[in-house]
Design a protein around this motif. Structure first.
Motif, PDB file in Angstrom:
ATOM      1  N   ASN A   1      61.361 -24.111 -66.884  1.00  0.00           N
ATOM      2  CA  ASN A   1      60.223 -24.999 -67.122  1.00  0.00           C
ATOM      3  C   ASN A   1      58.911 -24.230 -67.255  1.00  0.00           C
ATOM      4  O   ASN A   1      58.088 -24.530 -68.124  1.00  0.00           O
TER       5      ASN A   1
ATOM      6  N   LEU B   1      57.146 -24.559 -71.018  1.00  0.00           N
ATOM      7  CA  LEU B   1      55.693 -24.419 -71.156  1.00  0.00           C
ATOM      8  C   LEU B   1      55.355 -23.429 -72.262  1.00  0.00           C
ATOM      9  O   LEU B   1      54.450 -23.663 -73.079  1.00  0.00           O
TER      10      LEU B   1
ATOM     11  N   SER C   1      55.923 -24.962 -75.654  1.00  0.00           N
ATOM     12  CA  SER C   1      54.907 -26.001 -75.883  1.00  0.00           C
ATOM     13  C   SER C   1      53.557 -25.379 -76.257  1.00  0.00           C
ATOM     14  O   SER C   1      52.908 -25.809 -77.218  1.00  0.00           O
TER      15      SER C   1
ATOM     16  N   GLU D   1      62.965 -32.251 -70.997  1.00  0.00           N
ATOM     17  CA  GLU D   1      61.621 -31.711 -70.834  1.00  0.00           C
ATOM     18  C   GLU D   1      61.168 -30.949 -72.071  1.00  0.00           C
ATOM     19  O   GLU D   1      60.002 -31.019 -72.466  1.00  0.00           O
TER      20      GLU D   1
ATOM     21  N   ALA E   1      57.732 -32.190 -73.822  1.00  0.00           N
ATOM     22  CA  ALA E   1      56.568 -31.311 -73.688  1.00  0.00           C
ATOM     23  C   ALA E   1      56.101 -30.772 -75.041  1.00  0.00           C
ATOM     24  O   ALA E   1      54.899 -30.747 -75.331  1.00  0.00           O
TER      25      ALA E   1
ATOM     26  N   ALA F   1      51.619 -31.970 -71.657  1.00  0.00           N
ATOM     27  CA  ALA F   1      52.675 -30.957 -71.770  1.00  0.00           C
ATOM     28  C   ALA F   1      52.725 -30.075 -70.527  1.00  0.00           C
ATOM     29  O   ALA F   1      53.803 -29.763 -70.003  1.00  0.00           O
TER      30      ALA F   1
ATOM     31  N   ILE G   1      54.185 -32.003 -67.623  1.00  0.00           N
ATOM     32  CA  ILE G   1      55.635 -32.145 -67.726  1.00  0.00           C
ATOM     33  C   ILE G   1      56.327 -30.852 -67.278  1.00  0.00           C
ATOM     34  O   ILE G   1      57.256 -30.870 -66.471  1.00  0.00           O
ATOM     35  N   ALA G   2      55.868 -29.712 -67.808  1.00  0.00           N
ATOM     36  CA  ALA G   2      56.516 -28.428 -67.532  1.00  0.00           C
ATOM     37  C   ALA G   2      56.288 -27.959 -66.089  1.00  0.00           C
ATOM     38  O   ALA G   2      57.243 -27.698 -65.347  1.00  0.00           O
TER      39      ALA G   2
ATOM     40  N   SER H   1      57.429 -30.565 -63.419  1.00  0.00           N
ATOM     41  CA  SER H   1      58.879 -30.557 -63.254  1.00  0.00           C
ATOM     42  C   SER H   1      59.319 -29.399 -62.359  1.00  0.00           C
ATOM     43  O   SER H   1      60.184 -29.550 -61.496  1.00  0.00           O
TER      44      SER H   1
END
Length: 348
Positions: free
Chosen positions: A100, A105, A108, A251, A255, A267, A270-271, A274
């Protein structure tokens, strides 16, 4: 057309995965089919979560996204704990955290950065996230250091206490971020657009998707040991990369989509959100669940390799996110670190 193809793929992969499991096909074939099914089901889970988030509001929507986005990892891990595969569990937790922070990330930030020169998000939220990530590292590092001088019983007691403290810290973080300091930590409005389904249908599909994740996860776990031995892969690599990438499918899509819409705050939430949930809630909950299952409980002592990977991921993520702005090159740096860790874990 794309929607119809997705649902067709979801139905076909789930049915074939079920057939492969119950008809006891070759383990390698079962693993591949189950992995594909998990990706489709994770996508379905992501769509259901996004639709529910439209009705629930921004902060609750972000929490639901993290919670149900991590459903695959949690359910897979519970079955692994049930089978006593504690090393694979810890590796998969490690993989979820670094996956993540570095891959989700990184991808993203990179994708969003190619479309927009610079993207920004709430600096105060980034600061709090950094502090929580450091708490996660400390909570995993301290037990690993002192466990060498403890008996098995003392290590179990220590793991239980640390697990309870981490769960408490996470629940208080939800109170802090969603209630007492909600306005200060709020980011730009997240445009969900029109929901895919009605409120009742969204909730129903969310429950259905979670149940499908449970089944496909169990089928996938049942093939792990055989596949690992057959291809000479380490449990560390399988848990930290293969399972983590499959489990993070929801995810990834959510993201990257938010970043491409110039919603980098969403984004990042989310990353990083999580990863925080995995470190501060999922991992300690699994320790507590193992105690309830009886037998030998799982401790919270991670290996040196796993701690090094998590520490490196947290360090570079904190460095990149602390100023509240991102660009494509920073996303590239995150992905390069992830690839380096992948190569090392494969060779270990």
């Amino acid at each position: 057309m794309k929607g119809k193809l997705f649902y067709l793929g979801l139905l076909v992969s789930f049915v074939i995965s079920a057939a492969a499991h119950y008809l006891q096909w070759n383990h390698t074939v079962q693993f591949v089919i189950s992995a594909i099914a998990v990706v489709f089901v994770a996508g379905f889970l992501g769509k259901a979560t996004e639709s529910v988030a439209h009705y629930a509001g921004e902060r609750m929507g972000g929490f639901l996204n993290a919670t149900f986005g991590n459903a695959a990892e949690l359910i897979i891990a519970i079955f692994l704990v049930k089978d006593g595969l504690f090393d694979v569990v810890k590796a998969s937790l490690t993989g979820s955290i670094i996956g993540n922070l570095l891959l989700v990330l990184g991808l993203s930030v990179f994708a969003g950065g190619l479309k927009y020169k610079e993207q920004s998000f709430n600096v105060k939220l980034a600061s709090h996230n950094s502090s929580l990530m450091l708490l996660g590292v400390i909570a995993l590092f301290i037990p690993a250091v002192f466990a060498r001088g403890l008996t098995t019983k003392e290590t179990s007691s220590m793991s239980m206490i640390v697990a309870i403290l981490l769960v408490a810290a996470y629940l208080l973080w939800l109170l802090f971020s969603m209630v007492t300091h909600k306005n200060i930590l709020s980011d730009e409005a997240i445009e969900h657009g029109e929901p895919a389904w009605s409120k009742k249908t969204s909730i129903l599909f969310l429950i259905l998707a979670t149940a499908m994740v449970a089944f496909t996860s169990e089928w996938l776990v049942g093939t792990l040991e055989e596949v690992t031995h057959r291809f000479g892969l380490s449990e560390l690599f399988v848990g930290a990369f293969l399972i983590a990438i499959i489990g993070n499918a929801a995810e990834h899509s959510a993201a990257v989509m938010m970043a491409m819409k110039n919603k980098m705050g969403a984004a990042v939430e989310i990353a990083i959100g999580s990863s925080l949930q995995i470190a501060l809630f999922v991992a300690p909950v699994l320790v507590l669940v193992s105690f309830l299952m009886g037998g030998t409980p799982m401790n919270i002592v991670f290996s040196t390799y796993e701690l090094a990977a998590i520490g490196v991921a947290v360090f570079i993520t904190k460095s990149i996110s602390q100023d509240g702005s991102t660009n494509w090159y920073e996303g590239l740096l995150l992905m390069i670190v992830y690839i380096i860790l992948g190569v090392v874990f494969f060779l270990v």
